[in-house]
Design a protein around this motif. Structure first.
Motif, PDB file in Angstrom:
ATOM      1  N   LYS A 295       0.849  -1.269   0.088  1.00  0.00           N
ATOM      2  CA  LYS A 295      -0.108   0.165   0.005  1.00  0.00           C
ATOM      3  C   LYS A 295       0.851   1.371  -0.057  1.00  0.00           C
ATOM      4  CE  LYS A 295      -3.715   2.204   2.690  1.00  0.00           C
ATOM      5  NZ  LYS A 295      -4.516   2.122   3.923  1.00  0.00           N
ATOM      6  N   VAL A 296       0.482   2.277  -0.784  1.00  0.00           N
ATOM      7  CA  VAL A 296       0.879   3.519  -0.648  1.00  0.00           C
ATOM      8  C   VAL A 296       0.298   4.401   0.294  1.00  0.00           C
ATOM      9  CG1 VAL A 296       1.203   5.946  -1.873  1.00  0.00           C
ATOM     10  CG2 VAL A 296       1.484   3.423  -3.236  1.00  0.00           C
ATOM     11  N   GLN A 297       0.968   4.937   1.233  1.00  0.00           N
ATOM     12  CA  GLN A 297       0.358   6.004   2.479  1.00  0.00           C
ATOM     13  C   GLN A 297       0.155   7.070   1.984  1.00  0.00           C
ATOM     14  OE1 GLN A 297      -0.867   4.095   5.262  1.00  0.00           O
ATOM     15  NE2 GLN A 297       0.917   4.308   6.673  1.00  0.00           N
ATOM     16  N   VAL A 298      -1.069   7.767   2.213  1.00  0.00           N
ATOM     17  CA  VAL A 298      -1.619   8.902   2.256  1.00  0.00           C
ATOM     18  C   VAL A 298      -1.844   9.754   3.499  1.00  0.00           C
ATOM     19  CG1 VAL A 298      -2.853  10.564   0.610  1.00  0.00           C
ATOM     20  CG2 VAL A 298      -2.205   8.235  -0.204  1.00  0.00           C
ATOM     21  N   ASN A 299      -1.453  10.803   3.615  1.00  0.00           N
ATOM     22  CA  ASN A 299      -1.782  11.575   4.733  1.00  0.00           C
ATOM     23  C   ASN A 299      -3.280  12.154   4.451  1.00  0.00           C
ATOM     24  OD1 ASN A 299      -1.389  14.107   3.328  1.00  0.00           O
ATOM     25  ND2 ASN A 299       0.712  14.287   4.420  1.00  0.00           N
ATOM     26  N   SER A 300      -3.708  13.059   5.621  1.00  0.00           N
ATOM     27  CA  SER A 300      -4.930  13.697   5.563  1.00  0.00           C
ATOM     28  C   SER A 300      -5.037  14.726   4.761  1.00  0.00           C
ATOM     29  CB  SER A 300      -5.335  14.116   7.053  1.00  0.00           C
ATOM     30  OG  SER A 300      -4.432  15.013   7.382  1.00  0.00           O
ATOM     31  N   GLU A 301      -3.887  15.370   4.178  1.00  0.00           N
ATOM     32  CA  GLU A 301      -3.826  16.561   3.202  1.00  0.00           C
ATOM     33  C   GLU A 301      -3.917  15.998   1.883  1.00  0.00           C
ATOM     34  OE1 GLU A 301      -0.712  18.705   4.473  1.00  0.00           O
ATOM     35  OE2 GLU A 301      -1.483  19.490   6.372  1.00  0.00           O
ATOM     36  N   GLY A 302      -3.804  14.395   1.378  1.00  0.00           N
ATOM     37  CA  GLY A 302      -3.688  14.058   0.255  1.00  0.00           C
ATOM     38  C   GLY A 302      -2.287  13.920  -0.287  1.00  0.00           C
ATOM     39  N   CYS A 303      -1.532  13.976   0.550  1.00  0.00           N
ATOM     40  CA  CYS A 303      -0.131  13.744   0.054  1.00  0.00           C
ATOM     41  C   CYS A 303       0.659  12.419   0.263  1.00  0.00           C
ATOM     42  CB  CYS A 303       0.798  14.940   0.700  1.00  0.00           C
ATOM     43  SG  CYS A 303       0.429  16.496   0.277  1.00  0.00           S
ATOM     44  N   VAL A 304       1.463  11.905  -0.426  1.00  0.00           N
ATOM     45  CA  VAL A 304       2.120  10.674  -0.169  1.00  0.00           C
ATOM     46  C   VAL A 304       2.796  10.898   1.177  1.00  0.00           C
ATOM     47  CG1 VAL A 304       3.844   8.958  -0.846  1.00  0.00           C
ATOM     48  CG2 VAL A 304       1.997   9.582  -2.260  1.00  0.00           C
ATOM     49  N   GLU A 314       5.548   0.008   8.232  1.00  0.00           N
ATOM     50  CA  GLU A 314       5.494   1.306   7.780  1.00  0.00           C
ATOM     51  C   GLU A 314       6.743   1.997   7.544  1.00  0.00           C
ATOM     52  OE1 GLU A 314       2.559   3.650   9.363  1.00  0.00           O
ATOM     53  OE2 GLU A 314       0.863   2.212   9.466  1.00  0.00           O
ATOM     54  N   VAL A 315       6.874   2.354   6.194  1.00  0.00           N
ATOM     55  CA  VAL A 315       8.190   3.207   6.178  1.00  0.00           C
ATOM     56  C   VAL A 315       7.886   4.407   5.311  1.00  0.00           C
ATOM     57  CG1 VAL A 315      10.404   3.042   4.759  1.00  0.00           C
ATOM     58  CG2 VAL A 315       9.410   1.017   5.297  1.00  0.00           C
ATOM     59  N   ARG A 316       8.178   5.697   6.009  1.00  0.00           N
ATOM     60  CA  ARG A 316       7.839   6.971   5.747  1.00  0.00           C
ATOM     61  C   ARG A 316       8.710   7.505   4.454  1.00  0.00           C
ATOM     62  NH1 ARG A 316       4.295   9.293   9.473  1.00  0.00           N
ATOM     63  NH2 ARG A 316       4.917  11.362   8.612  1.00  0.00           N
ATOM     64  N   SER A 317       8.338   8.338   3.855  1.00  0.00           N
ATOM     65  CA  SER A 317       9.203   9.180   2.779  1.00  0.00           C
ATOM     66  C   SER A 317       8.184  10.288   2.088  1.00  0.00           C
ATOM     67  CB  SER A 317       9.420   8.237   1.486  1.00  0.00           C
ATOM     68  OG  SER A 317       8.497   7.776   0.894  1.00  0.00           O
ATOM     69  N   LYS A 332      -4.068  -0.974  -7.545  1.00  0.00           N
ATOM     70  CA  LYS A 332      -3.865  -2.252  -6.496  1.00  0.00           C
ATOM     71  C   LYS A 332      -3.064  -1.486  -5.050  1.00  0.00           C
ATOM     72  CE  LYS A 332      -3.768  -6.361  -9.168  1.00  0.00           C
ATOM     73  NZ  LYS A 332      -2.914  -7.649  -9.532  1.00  0.00           N
ATOM     74  N   LEU A 333      -2.201  -0.672  -5.445  1.00  0.00           N
ATOM     75  CA  LEU A 333      -1.290   0.117  -4.343  1.00  0.00           C
ATOM     76  C   LEU A 333      -1.693   1.218  -3.622  1.00  0.00           C
ATOM     77  CD1 LEU A 333       2.188  -0.971  -5.596  1.00  0.00           C
ATOM     78  CD2 LEU A 333       0.686  -2.174  -4.071  1.00  0.00           C
ATOM     79  N   THR A 334      -2.495   2.205  -4.622  1.00  0.00           N
ATOM     80  CA  THR A 334      -2.834   3.401  -4.004  1.00  0.00           C
ATOM     81  C   THR A 334      -4.363   3.417  -3.587  1.00  0.00           C
ATOM     82  OG1 THR A 334      -1.259   4.273  -5.857  1.00  0.00           O
ATOM     83  CG2 THR A 334      -2.915   5.870  -4.946  1.00  0.00           C
ATOM     84  N   PRO A 335      -4.708   3.974  -2.653  1.00  0.00           N
ATOM     85  CA  PRO A 335      -6.201   4.165  -2.033  1.00  0.00           C
ATOM     86  C   PRO A 335      -6.680   4.745  -3.267  1.00  0.00           C
ATOM     87  CG  PRO A 335      -4.457   4.684  -0.338  1.00  0.00           C
ATOM     88  CD  PRO A 335      -3.368   4.479  -1.572  1.00  0.00           C
ATOM     89  N   SER A 522       1.943  12.248 -18.301  1.00  0.00           N
ATOM     90  CA  SER A 522       2.775  11.662 -18.803  1.00  0.00           C
ATOM     91  C   SER A 522       4.324  12.206 -18.448  1.00  0.00           C
ATOM     92  CB  SER A 522       3.080  11.992 -20.501  1.00  0.00           C
ATOM     93  OG  SER A 522       2.801  13.327 -20.654  1.00  0.00           O
ATOM     94  N   GLY A 523       3.952  13.134 -17.367  1.00  0.00           N
ATOM     95  CA  GLY A 523       5.488  13.574 -16.789  1.00  0.00           C
ATOM     96  C   GLY A 523       6.010  12.783 -15.535  1.00  0.00           C
ATOM     97  N   TYR A 524       5.551  11.749 -15.371  1.00  0.00           N
ATOM     98  CA  TYR A 524       5.941  11.023 -14.055  1.00  0.00           C
ATOM     99  C   TYR A 524       5.249  11.154 -12.897  1.00  0.00           C
ATOM    100  CZ  TYR A 524       9.738  10.288 -17.637  1.00  0.00           C
ATOM    101  OH  TYR A 524      10.359   9.966 -19.042  1.00  0.00           O
ATOM    102  N   ARG A 525       4.675  12.310 -13.032  1.00  0.00           N
ATOM    103  CA  ARG A 525       3.635  12.594 -11.740  1.00  0.00           C
ATOM    104  C   ARG A 525       2.403  11.893 -12.031  1.00  0.00           C
ATOM    105  NH1 ARG A 525       6.147  17.425 -13.457  1.00  0.00           N
ATOM    106  NH2 ARG A 525       7.810  18.362 -12.027  1.00  0.00           N
ATOM    107  N   CYS A 526       1.608  11.794 -10.880  1.00  0.00           N
ATOM    108  CA  CYS A 526       0.253  11.391 -11.015  1.00  0.00           C
ATOM    109  C   CYS A 526      -0.760  12.423 -10.266  1.00  0.00           C
ATOM    110  CB  CYS A 526       0.052   9.969 -10.517  1.00  0.00           C
ATOM    111  SG  CYS A 526       0.144   9.755  -8.782  1.00  0.00           S
ATOM    112  N   PRO A 527      -2.054  12.123 -10.056  1.00  0.00           N
ATOM    113  CA  PRO A 527      -2.740  13.145  -9.511  1.00  0.00           C
ATOM    114  C   PRO A 527      -2.558  13.207  -7.982  1.00  0.00           C
ATOM    115  CG  PRO A 527      -4.056  11.844 -11.035  1.00  0.00           C
ATOM    116  CD  PRO A 527      -2.742  11.507 -11.002  1.00  0.00           C
ATOM    117  N   LEU A 528      -1.854  12.166  -7.486  1.00  0.00           N
ATOM    118  CA  LEU A 528      -1.443  12.055  -5.915  1.00  0.00           C
ATOM    119  C   LEU A 528      -0.202  12.456  -5.732  1.00  0.00           C
ATOM    120  CD1 LEU A 528      -2.568  11.222  -3.012  1.00  0.00           C
ATOM    121  CD2 LEU A 528      -1.550   8.822  -3.631  1.00  0.00           C
ATOM    122  N   GLN A 529       0.082  13.917  -5.045  1.00  0.00           N
ATOM    123  CA  GLN A 529       1.402  14.370  -4.842  1.00  0.00           C
ATOM    124  C   GLN A 529       2.362  13.822  -4.117  1.00  0.00           C
ATOM    125  OE1 GLN A 529       1.145  18.417  -3.064  1.00  0.00           O
ATOM    126  NE2 GLN A 529       3.107  18.214  -2.446  1.00  0.00           N
ATOM    127  N   GLY A 530       3.308  13.549  -4.676  1.00  0.00           N
ATOM    128  CA  GLY A 530       4.479  12.607  -4.066  1.00  0.00           C
ATOM    129  C   GLY A 530       4.563  11.231  -4.699  1.00  0.00           C
TER     130      GLY A 530
END
Length: 563
Positions: A295-304, A314-317, A332-335, A522-530
């Motif tokens: 699982k990819v962890q996301v905080n309450s502000e919508g950032c990884v 849990e491993v933070r980054s 599968k991995l992203t909420p 297409s620039g490696y980022r996605c809608p979820l910051q981080g």
């Protein structure tokens, strides 16, 4: 830029003989609770991303599900035995010249040796070979090569940069829009290089490769040999519009300063992955095998804020880079609640069809082709180091093989690309024995009537492939001492390749550049910051070249600096 990995390790360059099989757990001081960046998956792109980030001072950890690093660029043993020993340091390559061999069957040749087409870096020798089939084609070939070289020269720089940031143009700040203008420079430069020939080059990218090749050549053996690069790894026919780009993708790049060169990695493709890993760990990166991210962890502000491992750790980054496929990463991995519905829908609709069944074979002697019999001592000849194309005398054969798969049937005469890396690298097999890598297509993911592949179907198809090889090289079947068969579902299950697709998703025009994996992302980022994508499902796509990992690492580094 490094060369694409093409036929040398298109899926899993497994060695049927004892070979490199070392599990990594190169983590100094063990697993830490926090890193600057986490990379999911130790495929070659993930390793490249980690190596670049670590060299830039970003403390990075990689988590790999399997016991061995490299993703699909691995070397594993199938027949148990002692390990091959690689050189302690560095990466050693064996350049291949000649690089392409297409033998003919030519039944009823009246006792004559069948013809064959052998291509390499010597243009005069290439023309001599082609003249067997057409003097006109022999004269046209240098012009064709120069034409394709010019197109590759224009397109190649686009692979080493993030695509134009359309999202920034559409909804970014003024500063982001200004910065994104810099990504237009390679496009403008490409236009200047192509000049007035741009319409002809546009046709190469959009037309069926048969249409393009018909404008240059008349002999089918030459056209079919060249067309294999347009369909390799793709569920497309040479008659499919847009198949020309896949050909271009495979002719770009080079090795050791030689444009368009191909080579074998000593010790198998796993040695390449190991060299990249060594570079990363030397600078301080941590690599953990048999550590599955769930699982990819996301905080309450919508950032990884990190990842969760299978054991609950849990491993933070600050940043998470995924070298797995877009489907695994985002479905599968992203909420799901943190991703826009339209984005999720587009990811779920990606074309992942694959025609590939990979067969790794151990043999006790080199195949002896009717068109090029073995030397008396059995030592490798120049054609043994090539990509050997079988059932490739005519583009119609390739199209018919494709049509079989469209009907849910493994091809009756499959397109076969046969490579013998041990012909140049004796470390892969015992003395006198060899490793044969068979990259075959077309095989559907699901067989006609919804039937799944079972052991009987696998072996029946492999037997058919071996029968085809036997026709070109009598005695091949008797030389086989072991084989490993990987159908599309096997490639998906073992290596996490969606649909068994070695490119993670199809390299079609609607899934390239601005639109890889989907438009506006297409620039490696996605809608979820981080969260970033750094595998073959990102620009510029598949092939063992590491461009996606390198490009993503620079994007991540820039974002971390701005934070």
């Amino acid at each position: 830029m490094a060369a694409s990995g093409r036929g040398l390790c298109k899926a899993a360059a497994a060695s049927p003989f004892p070979a490199w099989r070392r599990a990594h757990s190169e983590a100094r001081g063990g697993l830490k609770p926090e890193y600057d960046a986490v990379v999911i998956g130790a495929g070659h792109n993930g390793l490249v991303a980690a190596a670049y980030l670590q060299r830039l001072g970003v403390n990075t950890a990689i988590f790999e599900t399997r016991h061995v690093i490299g993703g699909a660029a691995v070397t594993e043993e199938i027949i148990p035995g002692e390990l091959c020993v690689l050189q302690k340091h560095g990466l050693r390559l064996h350049l291949r010249n000649p690089h392409s061999f297409t033998p003919m069957l030519e039944e009823g040749a009246g006792g004559k040796v069948p013809r064959s087409l052998l291509l390499g870096t010597d243009m005069a020798e290439n023309q001599k070979q082609i003249a067997q089939f057409s003097r006109k084609d022999a004269q046209a070939f240098p012009r064709y090569e120069e034409f394709m070289h010019c197109l590759a020269l224009a397109i190649d720089p686009l692979l080493d940069m993030a695509p134009v940031d359309m999202a920034a143009f559409e909804r970014g700040s003024l500063l982001q829009r200004i910065r994104s203008l810099s990504t237009l420079k390679p496009l403008l430069k490409a236009g200047r290089i192509l000049g007035a020939q741009l319409p002809r080059y546009y046709e190469v990218l959009t037309a069926p490769i048969t249409k393009v090749l018909d404008q240059w050549f008349e002999s089918e053996p030459l056209k079919a040999t060249l067309a294999t690069d347009a369909v390799i790894g793709a569920m497309t026919s040479p008659r499919t519009p847009g198949s020309g780009y896949v050909l271009l993708h495979h002719v770009m790049g080079g090795l050791e300063g030689t444009p368009g060169a191909w080579g074998y990695v000593q010790g198998g493709m796993g040695a390449l992955s190991d060299a990249i890993a060594r570079s990363a760990t030397t600078h301080g990166a941590s690599i953990f095998t048999e550590k599955t991210v769930t699982k990819v962890q996301v905080n309450s502000e919508g950032c990884v804020q990190g990842v969760v491992l299978e054991d609950g750790t849990e491993v933070r980054s600050k940043a998470v880079l995924s070298s797995t496929s877009p489907q695994i990463t985002f479905l599968k991995l992203t909420p799901q609640e943190w991703l826009p519905e339209e984005f999720v829908e587009r990811i779920s609709q990606l074309d992942t069809r694959s025609p590939v069944t990979k067969i790794n074979v151990a043999v006790d002697r080199l195949p002896s082709f009717l068109a090029a019999p073995n030397a008396p001592g059995g030592q490798p000849l120049p054609h043994h180091q090539c990509s050997i194309h079988l059932n490739c005398e005519d583009t119609l054969l390739l199209h018919q093989a494709f049509e079989d798969a469209m009907d849910g049937l493994p091809s009756h005469r499959p397109m076969i690309e046969l490579c013998i890396p041990s012909s140049l690298d004796p470390t892969l097999a015992p003395a006198g024995c060899h490793v044969v890598s068979l990259f075959t297509q077309y095989t559907p993911y699901t067989l006609a009537g919804g039937k799944a592949w079972d052991e009987q179907e696998r072996n029946a198809y492999a037997d058919r492939v071996f029968d085809c090889i036997e026709a070109y090289a009598p005695g091949f079947k008797d030389s086989v001492v072991g084989r490993d068969i990987l159908t599309p579902p096997d490639l998906e299950r073992i290596f996490g390749l969606p649909g068994g697709n070695i490119f993670h998703c199809a390299m079609t025009l609607d899934q390239l550049y601005f639109a890889r994996p989907v438009p506006l992302h297409s620039g490696y980022r996605c809608p979820l910051q981080g969260l970033y994508l750094c595998g073959s499902g990102a620009h510029p796509g598949g092939g063992v070249m590491g461009a996606a990992g390198r490009n993503a690492a620079h994007v991540v580094f820039g974002d971390l600096k701005s934070l």
